[in-house]
Design a protein around this motif. Structure first.
Motif, short mmCIF file in Angstrom:
data_model
loop_
_atom_site.label_atom_id
_atom_site.label_comp_id
_atom_site.label_asym_id
_atom_site.label_seq_id
_atom_site.Cartn_x
_atom_site.Cartn_y
_atom_site.Cartn_z
N PHE A 22 0.10 -2.78 -10.89
CA PHE A 22 -0.43 -3.22 -9.59
C PHE A 22 0.53 -2.77 -8.51
O PHE A 22 1.66 -2.40 -8.77
CB PHE A 22 -0.65 -4.74 -9.54
CG PHE A 22 0.60 -5.55 -9.74
CD1 PHE A 22 1.37 -5.95 -8.65
CD2 PHE A 22 1.02 -5.92 -11.01
CE1 PHE A 22 2.52 -6.70 -8.82
CE2 PHE A 22 2.16 -6.67 -11.20
CZ PHE A 22 2.92 -7.06 -10.11
N GLY A 23 0.03 -2.75 -7.28
CA GLY A 23 0.87 -2.40 -6.15
C GLY A 23 0.99 -0.92 -5.87
O GLY A 23 1.87 -0.50 -5.12
N GLU A 24 0.10 -0.11 -6.45
CA GLU A 24 0.19 1.34 -6.26
C GLU A 24 -0.22 1.83 -4.88
O GLU A 24 0.38 2.78 -4.38
CB GLU A 24 -0.65 2.09 -7.31
CG GLU A 24 -0.34 1.75 -8.74
CD GLU A 24 -1.14 0.59 -9.28
OE1 GLU A 24 -1.81 -0.12 -8.49
OE2 GLU A 24 -1.10 0.37 -10.48
N PRO A 25 -1.25 1.26 -4.23
CA PRO A 25 -1.72 1.83 -2.96
C PRO A 25 -0.63 2.06 -1.90
O PRO A 25 -0.59 3.14 -1.31
CB PRO A 25 -2.78 0.84 -2.48
CG PRO A 25 -3.35 0.31 -3.77
CD PRO A 25 -2.14 0.17 -4.67
N PRO A 26 0.29 1.13 -1.68
CA PRO A 26 1.32 1.41 -0.67
C PRO A 26 2.24 2.57 -1.05
O PRO A 26 2.76 3.27 -0.18
CB PRO A 26 2.13 0.11 -0.59
CG PRO A 26 1.21 -0.93 -1.12
CD PRO A 26 0.37 -0.25 -2.15
N LEU A 27 2.40 2.80 -2.36
CA LEU A 27 3.22 3.94 -2.79
C LEU A 27 2.52 5.26 -2.50
O LEU A 27 3.16 6.27 -2.23
CB LEU A 27 3.52 3.84 -4.29
CG LEU A 27 4.38 2.65 -4.72
CD1 LEU A 27 4.50 2.60 -6.24
CD2 LEU A 27 5.76 2.71 -4.08
N LEU A 28 1.20 5.24 -2.53
CA LEU A 28 0.43 6.47 -2.28
C LEU A 28 0.19 6.70 -0.79
O LEU A 28 0.06 7.84 -0.36
CB LEU A 28 -0.92 6.39 -3.01
CG LEU A 28 -0.83 6.39 -4.54
CD1 LEU A 28 -2.17 6.02 -5.15
CD2 LEU A 28 -0.35 7.74 -5.05
N CYS A 29 0.09 5.62 -0.02
CA CYS A 29 -0.31 5.76 1.38
C CYS A 29 0.73 5.26 2.39
O CYS A 29 0.46 5.21 3.58
CB CYS A 29 -1.62 5.02 1.62
SG CYS A 29 -2.98 5.68 0.63
N SER A 30 1.88 4.83 1.94
CA SER A 30 2.99 4.40 2.81
C SER A 30 2.61 3.32 3.82
O SER A 30 2.66 3.53 5.03
CB SER A 30 3.57 5.62 3.54
OG SER A 30 4.08 6.54 2.60
N PHE A 31 2.19 2.16 3.32
CA PHE A 31 1.98 0.99 4.18
C PHE A 31 2.52 -0.23 3.46
O PHE A 31 2.67 -0.22 2.24
CB PHE A 31 0.48 0.83 4.52
CG PHE A 31 -0.42 0.64 3.33
CD1 PHE A 31 -0.62 -0.62 2.76
CD2 PHE A 31 -1.10 1.72 2.79
CE1 PHE A 31 -1.46 -0.78 1.68
CE2 PHE A 31 -1.95 1.56 1.71
CZ PHE A 31 -2.12 0.30 1.15
N PRO A 32 2.86 -1.27 4.19
CA PRO A 32 3.36 -2.48 3.54
C PRO A 32 2.25 -3.12 2.70
O PRO A 32 1.09 -3.12 3.10
CB PRO A 32 3.73 -3.41 4.71
CG PRO A 32 3.60 -2.60 5.94
CD PRO A 32 2.83 -1.37 5.63
N TYR A 33 2.62 -3.63 1.56
CA TYR A 33 1.61 -4.24 0.69
C TYR A 33 1.07 -5.50 1.35
O TYR A 33 1.84 -6.37 1.75
CB TYR A 33 2.17 -4.54 -0.71
CG TYR A 33 1.04 -4.56 -1.69
CD1 TYR A 33 0.52 -3.38 -2.20
CD2 TYR A 33 0.44 -5.76 -2.07
CE1 TYR A 33 -0.56 -3.38 -3.07
CE2 TYR A 33 -0.64 -5.76 -2.93
CZ TYR A 33 -1.13 -4.57 -3.43
OH TYR A 33 -2.21 -4.57 -4.27
N PRO A 34 -0.25 -5.62 1.46
CA PRO A 34 -0.85 -6.73 2.20
C PRO A 34 -1.04 -8.01 1.40
O PRO A 34 -1.55 -8.99 1.92
CB PRO A 34 -2.21 -6.16 2.62
CG PRO A 34 -2.55 -5.22 1.51
CD PRO A 34 -1.23 -4.60 1.09
#
Length: 162
Positions: A22-34
């Motif tokens: 889990f938690g991959e989207p911020p690693l791919l798109c450079s945003f703080p995890y919401p």
């Protein structure tokens, strides 16, 4: 994985099982995890830096493809939940959620803690079901009781079974 509304209401974004990531989207798109993560049982969490994560994907096509499949399934789930919350009454929302959870459990190899003799035992509390469906816990309680009276599910002790 949970997100809290400004008034403090909790919404469960997803429940992850052993060996899930889990938690991959911020690693791919450079945003703080919401969202925030809360362990429901003792867990080991492995933190991977963005640099190592991207190297792992670059050097391992099979892992990259599997991650794409996982993210696709999450998008499918989010789409289903969004449609349910937007268009349907509580009984339909709860039925769809329970059917999804049952199918997901079957896909995971029929975990013995939730499937006994082909009967699915819902491993979540009424509060957690409310947090996953965007309903109030009181609505889930009333709806589940009505569904039992109508023969659409069974209550065994405090557990919902399908």
């Amino acid at each position: 994985m949970i997100t809290n509304s400004p008034d403090g209401q909790e919404f469960i974004q997803g429940i992850f099982k052993i060996n899930d990531s889990f938690g991959e989207p911020p690693l791919l798109c450079s945003f703080p995890y919401p969202s925030s993560a809360v362990a429901l049982e003792p867990s080991v969490v492995i933190k991977l830096s963005k640099e190592k994560f991207l190297t792992l994907l670059r050097e391992n096509f099979d892992i990259h493809l599997r991650l794409d499949q996982v993210l696709c399934q999450r998008l499918r789930y989010k789409s289903m939940v969004l449609s349910e919350i937007s268009f349907y009454d509580p009984e339909h929302r709860i039925t769809s959620l329970l059917n999804y959870l049952k199918a997901d459990s079957a896909d995971q190899g029929k975990r013995q803690d939730v499937v006994i003799n082909e009967v699915y035992v819902v491993p979540f509390t009424r509060q957690q079901l409310a947090d996953m469906s965007g309903l109030r816990v009181e609505t889930v309680i009333r709806t589940v009781k009505r569904m039992e009276e109508d023969g659409k599910l069974k209550l065994v002790g405090r557990k919902i079974t399908l």
